[in-house]
Design a protein around this motif. Structure first.
Motif, mmCIF file in Angstrom:
data_model
loop_
_atom_site.group_PDB
_atom_site.id
_atom_site.type_symbol
_atom_site.label_atom_id
_atom_site.label_comp_id
_atom_site.label_asym_id
_atom_site.label_seq_id
_atom_site.Cartn_x
_atom_site.Cartn_y
_atom_site.Cartn_z
ATOM 1 N N ALA A 61 3.957 72.083 52.688
ATOM 2 C CA ALA A 61 5.018 72.799 53.392
ATOM 3 C C ALA A 61 4.379 73.679 54.451
ATOM 4 O O ALA A 61 3.358 74.329 54.213
ATOM 5 N N VAL A 69 9.131 70.742 54.639
ATOM 6 C CA VAL A 69 8.493 70.332 53.388
ATOM 7 C C VAL A 69 8.395 68.816 53.375
ATOM 8 O O VAL A 69 9.423 68.116 53.414
ATOM 9 N N SER A 75 9.058 65.662 49.689
ATOM 10 C CA SER A 75 9.878 66.400 48.726
ATOM 11 C C SER A 75 10.699 65.486 47.822
ATOM 12 O O SER A 75 11.230 65.934 46.810
ATOM 13 N N GLY A 99 7.913 73.352 47.112
ATOM 14 C CA GLY A 99 8.400 72.008 46.804
ATOM 15 C C GLY A 99 9.580 72.037 45.856
ATOM 16 O O GLY A 99 10.546 71.273 46.008
#
Length: 287
Positions: free
Chosen positions: A166, A188, A191, A264
């Motif tokens: 991220a 991110v 994910s 996450g």
């Protein structure tokens, strides 16, 4: 009289010789005397920041700077049973979720040099997050806000499987000693835990919104909301709480609609808007 004059002359000559030998010695001793040591320059990062007493709001990072070669430690705790699950009697039997299992996290961060901090955070589901934050701009001298660059990467199974990096920015505006607001755009990657053939999106864009308000000299209220786009299962992460500052400690009681605490985990969202999980955090600065 002649003898007396001669003795006076000898005494005068001896005084001149002694003086000639003593003055250079005194000058040399003065030159070799220890000099006063100037005090080290003041480091403003060591000063208490009443608007931002901690390095996180609840889950989102703040722009509080960690002094060079100093460190901090944090413990997080999220009980897995939602407070709205079952009737009041059932919840009371479970001691208002305190008897349920919990997601526990341990964090350590270190000031590598001025403006740069790095750290490691591990949760009890064996996820390890490595993170860093660099202070790009600091509020003041005509600049109305602070900006930090933020990077982290999650790894499941003790950082052996499924990596979720991220990257983003932390933008903070302090209001004197009375609190701060935060806007945190984040991207991110990876994910989505589904197989690639079943996944339409593998990235999540998040906009973290947070605030901390000082309502008493050492008492604060905090809140977060994280809208998302891209891969966005479940509901947007939301949390609120109250915290107490005591010297280098901050004690926080919070309520969240999920149990995720890494970037996450936050990208994957909470469980439901009516599922509020009791949690707490304790942080300690070592400076």
């Amino acid at each position: 009289m002649l003898i007396t004059a001669r003795l006076a002359g000898i005494a005068l000559l001896a005084a001149c010789v002694l003086t000639a030998g003593t003055l250079p010695a005194l000058a040399q001793a003065a030159n070799t005397a220890p000099q006063a040591v100037a005090p080290p320059p003041d480091d403003p990062d060591l000063d208490p920041n009443l608007a931002q007493p901690d390095f996180t709001v609840v889950t989102l990072p703040t722009t509080l700077r960690l002094p060079r070669f100093k460190s901090a430690f944090r413990v997080t705790h999220r009980f897995t049973r939602p407070l709205g699950q079952g009737d009041v009697g059932s919840l009371a039997e479970d001691f208002f979720s305190l008897d349920s299992s919990a997601m526990i996290g341990l964090e350590y961060r270190f000031g590598l040099w001025r403006g740069l901090q790095v750290g490691v955070y591990r949760t009890s589901d064996r996820t390890i997050e490595l993170f860093s934050r660099y202070s790009v701009f600091t509020q003041g001298k005509g600049l109305p806000f602070s900006v930090d660059a933020s990077f982290s990467i999650d790894g499941t199974n003790n950082f052996r499987d499924r990596y979720t990096p991220a990257i983003g920015a932390v933008i903070a505006r302090e209001f004197g000693q009375w609190g701060a607001v935060y806007v945190e755009p984040m991207w991110v990657n990876n994910s989505n835990p589904l197989p690639s053939e079943l996944a339409d999106d593998n990235d999540t864009w998040m906009l973290g919104l947070g605030t901390r308000l000082r309502i008493r000299p050492t008492l604060y209220v905090v809140a977060e909301l994280v809208p998302r786009t891209g891969f966005e299962p479940a509901v947007n992460h939301a949390t609120f709480g109250i915290e107490k500052r005591a010297g280098g400690h901050v004690f926080q009681l919070n309520f969240s609609n999920g149990i995720g605490t890494t970037m996450g985990q936050v990208a994957r969202g909470g469980t439901a808007y009516d599922n509020w999980h009791l949690g707490f955090a304790i942080s300690r600065k070592f400076y």
